[in-house]
Design a protein around this motif. Structure first.
Motif, short mmCIF file in Angstrom:
data_model
loop_
_atom_site.label_atom_id
_atom_site.label_comp_id
_atom_site.label_asym_id
_atom_site.label_seq_id
_atom_site.Cartn_x
_atom_site.Cartn_y
_atom_site.Cartn_z
N ASP A 135 -1.95 -12.81 -3.95
CA ASP A 135 -1.35 -11.76 -2.56
C ASP A 135 -0.27 -11.77 -3.63
N SER A 136 0.81 -11.24 -2.57
CA SER A 136 2.47 -11.06 -2.78
C SER A 136 3.11 -12.49 -3.24
N ASP A 137 2.53 -13.81 -3.09
CA ASP A 137 4.19 -14.33 -3.46
C ASP A 137 2.92 -14.79 -5.14
N ASN A 138 2.21 -14.00 -5.58
CA ASN A 138 1.61 -14.70 -6.33
C ASN A 138 0.73 -16.04 -6.67
N LYS A 177 2.10 -10.30 4.62
CA LYS A 177 1.42 -10.52 3.43
C LYS A 177 0.39 -9.39 2.95
N LYS A 178 -0.09 -9.07 1.89
CA LYS A 178 -1.45 -8.62 1.35
C LYS A 178 -1.88 -9.18 0.11
N PHE A 202 -4.15 -8.62 -2.68
CA PHE A 202 -4.24 -7.28 -3.81
C PHE A 202 -4.94 -8.15 -5.22
#
Length: 421
Positions: A33-36, A187-188, A190
């Motif tokens: 996600d966008s926070d790794n 949030k997404k 990936f």
């Protein structure tokens, strides 16, 4: 009991400090996600009160940035599965809230039978001799005869219902809505490597599966909740998700079986039953559930597809090593225990034997000498189980090789796809 007794324990802090240094930058999944945070599926085994160790395992994974997509579990594993599903969207940490739930609950409350029942269970767990067991057993024979179990399980059901309500889950509709929301606003998800796939990993139906296993002993069927919920209820949205867990953790004879009455009937209902379970006779008016462990205590196969290479792994947690000693069967309850273990191991072992690649995904928590039915666990015993789970998680993360596992699954999927041609 304060959850800091778990999270600020010196050994836990040491485990996390070393682990974060050892696995820095390591890949565990292709979904981030966008926070790794990295995302995996999770399957948790049943094992009574030993389930405290599952929380320790999950806690360590969350502390190093691992989050969970699809969730599955049986019995004790179903408790953690339901609480994780209800605690919030998939990107937030869940284990500290679950710790709070456990810290504020005396597990012995689940032994909610009468005083004779409690005396009998205490005698059984303390290893009393045959004469004393016979005397205590005679006092509870009516519980077995009339109720098919010692404890009604109402205390557990109320506890689970209240915990779900804390998170705004009043019924299955609320739980479904939370699972479909998936990830927090803004949030997404990936895929780490863009290979041209047009799959939208933020679509909830791609990853939001949840599976709680129980055994319907009325129709002799393996039931997966909530997937098969419409077999049992006409209006599924208003049902209490605590029912799923209560059905899954109905330890034979320890708890009374969970009952669902007034099932949907008619041609359409029968067709659903026939397709889902192979039922040939009429749909019953009521069904009786026992512990899912008697049919699949470790449902590691639940998300498996031989024809695909997964974009995220399915981690599995087992509570101890199975078949590590021979059952002596010197007492009647030893024989009953052997019968239970024989049935609960058979199905899952058959899958693992046929799919040896799964050995790369499974961790075994050494639960020591703790008894899975000891609902009188001391605070120190709970902490010890939590640490054992945390220790196992660190060992597993250090050895897990995501790249190697994908290579193994690529070879396997090629074989199955070529065989299909």
């Amino acid at each position: 009991m304060d959850k800091r007794k778990f999270t600020e324990n010196g050994e836990i802090l040491s485990i996390l400090k070393d682990l974060k240094a050892q696995i820095k930058g390591k890949q565990f999944s292709d979904i981030i996600d966008s926070d790794n945070n990295q995302y995996v599926d999770l399957v948790q085994e049943g094992g009574g009160v030993l389930g405290v160790a599952l929380v320790g395992y999950v806690y360590v994974l969350e502390q190093v940035g691992i989050r969970f997509l699809s969730l599955a579990g049986t019995s004790a594993g179903s408790i953690n599965t339901m609480l994780m599903a209800a605690a919030g969207t998939c990107d937030i940490e869940k284990s500290e809230w679950i710790l709070d739930c456990l810290c504020n609950k005396n597990l012995y409350d689940f032994v909610d039978g009468d005083s004779d029942v409690r005396d009998f269970i205490d005698a059984l767990l303390s290893g009393s001799g045959n004469i004393k067991l016979a005397i205590k057993g005679a006092q509870v024979i009516d519980n077995f005869r009339d109720d098919f179990g010692l404890n009604p399980g109402k205390n557990f059901h109320s506890w689970m219902t209240n915990l779900l309500f804390q998170k705004g889950i009043r019924n299955y509709k609320d739980l479904k809505a939370l699972r479909l929301k998936g990830i927090s606003d803004g949030k997404k998800l990936f895929k780490r490597i863009n290979n041209g796939s047009n799959v939208d990993y933020n679509k909830p139906d791609h990853w939001s599966e949840m599976a709680i296993i129980t055994a319907d002993i009325t129709t002799q069927s393996k039931i997966i909740f909530p997937k098969m919920i419409d077999l049992f209820y006409s209006n599924t949205d208003v049902q209490n998700p605590a029912d799923f867990v209560r059905a899954s953790m109905s330890i034979p004879f320890f708890f009374t079986p969970f009952m669902i009455k007034n099932l949907p009937t008619g041609v359409a209902a029968w067709e659903k039953w026939n397709n889902a379970t192979g039922l040939q006779t009429s749909v019953p008016k009521e069904v009786m559930f026992m512990d899912g462990g008697i049919i699949s205590n470790f449902p590691i196969d639940i998300f498996h597809d031989n024809f695909k290479v997964p974009v995220s792994p399915t981690f599995g947690i087992k509570l101890g090593y199975d078949k590590n000693e021979i059952n002596k069967n010197e007492k009647i309850f030893g024989i009953l225990g052997s019968m239970f273990n024989t049935s609960r191991f058979a199905y899952d072992y058959e899958f693992l034997i046929k799919n040896p690649d799964y050995k790369h995904l499974i961790a075994y928590i050494d639960t020591g000498s703790h008894n899975w039915l000891d609902f009188g666990l001391t605070e120190d015993a709970k902490v010890d189980l939590f640490i054992r789970g945390a220790r196992t998680a660190a060992e597993f993360l250090n050895r897990f090789d995501w790249i190697k596992y994908k290579q193994i699954r690529t070879e396997k999927s090629n074989y199955y796809n070529n065989s299909k041609v």
